[in-house]
Design an enzyme around this catalytic site. Structure first.
Site, PDB file in Angstrom:
ATOM      1  N   GLY A 240     -66.618  18.570  38.283  1.00 23.63           N
ATOM      2  CA  GLY A 240     -66.289  19.969  38.057  1.00 23.63           C
ATOM      3  C   GLY A 240     -67.392  20.871  37.571  1.00 23.63           C
ATOM      4  N   PRO A 277     -69.036  13.514  39.376  1.00 23.58           N
ATOM      5  CA  PRO A 277     -69.699  14.759  39.794  1.00 23.58           C
ATOM      6  C   PRO A 277     -69.901  14.791  41.306  1.00 23.58           C
ATOM      7  CG  PRO A 277     -71.345  13.211  38.999  1.00 23.58           C
ATOM      8  CD  PRO A 277     -69.998  12.547  38.787  1.00 23.58           C
ATOM      9  N   GLY A 278     -69.709  15.947  41.886  1.00 26.42           N
ATOM     10  CA  GLY A 278     -69.971  16.126  43.311  1.00 26.42           C
ATOM     11  C   GLY A 278     -70.996  17.219  43.499  1.00 26.42           C
ATOM     12  N   ARG A 279     -70.529  18.453  43.312  1.00 24.18           N
ATOM     13  CA  ARG A 279     -71.350  19.638  43.587  1.00 24.18           C
ATOM     14  C   ARG A 279     -72.681  19.632  42.819  1.00 24.18           C
ATOM     15  NH1 ARG A 279     -68.684  24.483  45.076  1.00 24.18           N
ATOM     16  NH2 ARG A 279     -66.816  23.655  44.102  1.00 24.18           N
ATOM     17  N   ARG A 315     -66.819  27.855  53.083  1.00 21.97           N
ATOM     18  CA  ARG A 315     -66.616  28.305  51.705  1.00 21.97           C
ATOM     19  C   ARG A 315     -66.463  29.826  51.564  1.00 21.97           C
ATOM     20  NH1 ARG A 315     -69.394  27.699  47.837  1.00 21.97           N
ATOM     21  NH2 ARG A 315     -67.716  27.028  46.459  1.00 21.97           N
ATOM     22  N   TYR A 319     -62.899  30.656  50.077  1.00 21.52           N
ATOM     23  CA  TYR A 319     -62.864  30.945  48.623  1.00 21.52           C
ATOM     24  C   TYR A 319     -63.623  32.217  48.256  1.00 21.52           C
ATOM     25  CZ  TYR A 319     -62.652  25.797  49.083  1.00 21.52           C
ATOM     26  OH  TYR A 319     -62.398  24.514  49.477  1.00 21.52           O
ATOM     27  N   CYS A 344     -64.229  34.475  66.404  1.00 19.19           N
ATOM     28  CA  CYS A 344     -63.381  35.664  66.556  1.00 19.19           C
ATOM     29  C   CYS A 344     -62.337  35.765  65.456  1.00 19.19           C
ATOM     30  CB  CYS A 344     -62.744  35.642  67.934  1.00 19.19           C
ATOM     31  SG  CYS A 344     -64.002  35.792  69.188  1.00 19.19           S
ATOM     32  N   GLU A 345     -62.805  35.950  64.257  1.00 20.61           N
ATOM     33  CA  GLU A 345     -61.940  36.191  63.096  1.00 20.61           C
ATOM     34  C   GLU A 345     -62.701  37.093  62.143  1.00 20.61           C
ATOM     35  OE1 GLU A 345     -59.436  33.769  61.078  1.00 20.61           O
ATOM     36  OE2 GLU A 345     -59.299  32.176  62.567  1.00 20.61           O
TER      37      GLU A 345
HETATM   38  N1  LLP Z   1     -63.008  14.332  41.124  1.00 22.46           N
HETATM   39  C1  LLP Z   1     -61.888  14.765  41.729  1.00 22.46           C
HETATM   40  C2  LLP Z   1     -60.625  14.040  41.502  1.00 22.46           C
HETATM   41  C3  LLP Z   1     -61.943  15.889  42.553  1.00 22.46           C
HETATM   42  O1  LLP Z   1     -60.818  16.322  43.144  1.00 22.46           O
HETATM   43  C4  LLP Z   1     -63.168  16.568  42.757  1.00 22.46           C
HETATM   44  C5  LLP Z   1     -63.250  17.748  43.620  1.00 22.46           C
HETATM   45  C6  LLP Z   1     -64.318  16.058  42.124  1.00 22.46           C
HETATM   46  C7  LLP Z   1     -64.177  14.948  41.305  1.00 22.46           C
HETATM   47  C8  LLP Z   1     -65.666  16.673  42.285  1.00 22.46           C
HETATM   48  O2  LLP Z   1     -65.721  17.946  41.776  1.00 22.46           O
HETATM   49  P1  LLP Z   1     -67.131  18.714  41.681  1.00 22.46           P
HETATM   50  O3  LLP Z   1     -67.996  17.982  40.693  1.00 22.46           O
HETATM   51  O4  LLP Z   1     -67.736  18.709  43.023  1.00 22.46           O
HETATM   52  O5  LLP Z   1     -66.763  20.067  41.227  1.00 22.46           O
HETATM   53  N2  LLP Z   1     -64.133  22.613  48.627  1.00 22.46           N
HETATM   54  C9  LLP Z   1     -64.228  23.262  47.346  1.00 22.46           C
HETATM   55  C10 LLP Z   1     -64.268  22.271  46.193  1.00 22.46           C
HETATM   56  C11 LLP Z   1     -63.108  21.323  46.176  1.00 22.46           C
HETATM   57  C12 LLP Z   1     -63.201  20.315  45.064  1.00 22.46           C
HETATM   58  C13 LLP Z   1     -62.193  19.263  45.219  1.00 22.46           C
HETATM   59  N3  LLP Z   1     -62.238  18.244  44.235  1.00 22.46           N
HETATM   60  C14 LLP Z   1     -65.450  24.170  47.346  1.00 22.46           C
HETATM   61  O6  LLP Z   1     -66.144  24.246  48.356  1.00 22.46           O
HETATM   62  O7  LLP Z   1     -65.693  24.853  46.366  1.00 22.46           O
END
Ligand code: LLP
Length: 423
Positions: A240, A277-279, A315, A319, A344-345
Site C-alpha cells: 500500500g 509491497p507492489g507499487r 490507470r 482512477y 474510440c472513447e
Molecule cells: N496486498 C494485497 C492483498 C493487495 O490487494 C495489494 C494491491 C497489494 C498487497 C499491493 O499493494 P501496493 O503495495 O501495490 O499498493 N490497479 C490499482 C492498484 C490496485 C491494488 C490492488 N491490491 C492501481 O493501478 O492503482
C-alpha cells in the site's frame, strides 16, 4: 528515484537510449530498469532492517512479467499472489513456495490444491466459508494449511475509492469485531494450522496514519488471540505504500519512514512480519514509451494523439491517475496540451490541459511511473495488440514480452462450422 535520465538532451534508461528501444521494438512499449528495481528492493529491505527476518512478498499483481519476477527472486523477495496463474508465474520465475503468500477473496478449490501441493508459506483467508473449504481441501490431501485471517480494520486509507480495501463496506477480510469468533471457529477446522493475522487497507497511500491505525488494531488482535490460546506466529502488514506520481504534490512517506513506524508499532509483538509491497518496488522502475501520431487542433489546448491508449495503460481512465508525460527529446518549449490515445472513447485520455514539453508528430514521449499496474492491466480493446515489455540492465536490454501479431488476436476467435455454411 529512478534510472530514466537525460543525457545529451535525450532520455536514457540506465545506459540505453529510449529512442533505440522504440526503433527496434516499435511503440507503444513498456520499459523497465533493473537498476531501479534493485535499488527499490534495497531501500525497502533496509527500511525493515531492525526487524527479525521479515518476509517481503512482492505483490505479483503489480507486475507479473517473468523477467521482473526473476529479478526480484534473485534479490530474495517472496511473492504475494491472488490467483493460480500468479502462483504459477511466481514459482516459474524462481520464487520459492516457502516465500509465497496467497491472498484474495475468491480462491477456488483448484487453486487451494495447487498452493498446498507446492507448499506455500501462508494462505490469507478472507471469510469463514473460505476457511471451511480450505480445511476440506487440505484434509483430502492429508495436509494442514498454514493460514492467517485477513482482518478488515474499518480504517479509511484516504486513497482513491477504487483502490481502498480496509473499510467495512469493502469486500475484503473478516470484520474486526468478529475476528475472535472467526478464529475460534477456524481452530476447530482440522485442516487448518492457524498461524497469523493479516491486513491490507489499500494502495497508493500517501499518509502513514491510516496504516498505523490498522497495524495498532492488528497488534491488539494478536494479543487477544494469544490470550484466547491461539499460537500466533506471523503478522502480514500488506502493501500500500504510495509512490510519487505528480512532482507538484507532496512526496509520499519514504520506505524509511514506513519502516520506522512499523518497527515502533510492532515492538514486542514477537511474530515474523510479512509485507506485500507492489507499487513501491516496481512503480518508478517502468515507463510506457509511446510515439506521437499527430497533433490535432483543440477548442482550447491541442490534442496530442499518441500511439499508446487506455488499453495499454488503464490507470488514467480507471482512477483519474496522473502520470508524468515527458518528451524523450525535449524541444525546450512547454505549453498546455491534451494527451489522448487512438481508442474510440472519451475516457481514452491521459491528460487534459497538461503543461508539458511541446511535441510534434513522430516525437517519442514517456509515461513515467508506469511499472506498477501498467502492462499487467493492458487489454486488447479496439483490437490492439498487447503491449510488449523490455527490461534494461546497464547497457544491455532485452524484449521480455514480445508484441503479439494482431493475427493472433483474430486467429483466437473461432467461427463455428454452422455459421461458416450460412450464405
Ligand atoms: N496486498 C494485497 C492483498 C493487495 O490487494 C495489494 C494491491 C497489494 C498487497 C499491493 O499493494 P501496493 O503495495 O501495490 O499498493 N490497479 C490499482 C492498484 C490496485 C491494488 C490492488 N491490491 C492501481 O493501478 O492503482
Amino acid at each position: 528515484m529512478d534510472h530514466f535520465d537525460y543525457v545529451d538532451g535525450a532520455m536514457r534508461v540506465e545506459q540505453v537510449p529510449m529512442a533505440a528501444i522504440a526503433e527496434a521494438v516499435g511503440t507503444p512499449v513498456y520499459v523497465y530498469s533493473t537498476a531501479t528495481l534493485t535499488r527499490h528492493v534495497g531501500v525497502f529491505s533496509d527500511a525493515l532492517s531492525a526487524l527479525d527476518d521479515p518476509l517481503i512478498a512482492f505483490a505479483v499483481k503489480a507486475n507479473p512479467n517473468a523477467a521482473v519476477l526473476a529479478t526480484l527472486a534473485k534479490l530474495g523477495l517472496g511473492a504475494d499472489v491472488v490467483s493460480g496463474g500468479e502462483l504459477r508465474r511466481a514459482v516459474a520465475a524462481g520464487i520459492p513456495a516457502s516465500r509465497i503468500v496467497f491472498s484474495g477473496v475468491g480462491k477456488t478449490a483448484d487453486e487451494m490444491r495447487l498452493a498446498l501441493e507446492l507448499g506455500i508459506f501462508q494462505f490469507n483467508l478472507e471469510s469463514e466459508p473460505e476457511a471451511e473449504m480450505l480445511s476440506e481441501v487440505a484434509l483430502s490431501m492429508g495436509k494442514r494449511a498454514p493460514v492467517a485471517y485477513r482482518i478488515n480494520p474499518d480504517v479509511d486509507a484516504g486513497t482513491h475509492a477504487k483502490i481502498s480495501t480496509g473499510k467495512s463496506e469493502n469486500k475484503f477480510g473478516i470484520p474486526y469485531d468478529r475476528a475472535l469468533a472467526s478464529y475460534a471457529a477456524a481452530r476447530n477446522l482440522p485442516g487448518l494450522d492457524v498461524q497469523g493475522v493479516a491486513v491490507h487497507i489499500g494502495s497508493q497511500l500517501t499518509d502513514l496514519a491510516p496504516l498505523e491505525a490498522a497495524f495498532v488494531k492488528v497488534g491488539a488482535l494478536v494479543a487477544a488471540l494469544r490470550a484466547a490460546g491461539h499460537d500466533i506466529r506471523t503478522a502480514d502488514l500488506g502493501g500500500g505504500l504510495g509512490v510519487p506520481y505528480d512532482p507538484a504534490l507532496p512526496v509520499p512517506p519514504s520506505p524509511a519512514d514506513y519502516g520506522a513506524m512499523v518497527t515502533r508499532v510492532t515492538q514486542g509483538w514477537n511474530v515474523r512480519l510479512l509485507f506485500e509491497p507492489g507499487r513501491v518496488i516496481v512503480g518508478n522502475a517502468g515507463a510506457l514509451l509511446s510515439r506521437v501520431i499527430r497533433v490535432k487542433q483543440g477548442a482550447q489546448a491541442p490534442f496530442v494523439i499518441v500511439d499508446a491508449a487506455m488499453n495499454d495503460l488503464m490507470r488514467p481512465s480507471l482512477y483519474d491517475a496522473w502520470h508524468d508525460i515527458r518528451a524523450v527529446k525535449p524541444s525546450g518549449q512547454r505549453a498546455a496540451a491534451n494527451v489522448v490515445g487512438p481508442v474510440c472513447e472519451t475516457g481514452d485520455t491521459f491528460a487534459m490541459d497538461r503543461d508539458m514539453d511541446v511535441v510534434a508528430a513522430d516525437d517519442l514521449v514517456a509515461f513515467m511511473t508506469a511499472g506498477a499496474y501498467g502492462a499487467t492491466m493492458a487489454g486488447t480493446y479496439n483490437s490492439r495488440a498487447l503491449t510488449p515489455e523490455v527490461l534494461v540492465s546497464g547497457d544491455k536490454w532485452a524484449v521480455v514480452r514480445a508484441r503479439p501479431p494482431v493475427e493472433t488476436l483474430i486467429a483466437g476467435d473461432i467461427i463455428p462450422d454452422w455459421l461458416k455454411s450460412v450464405r
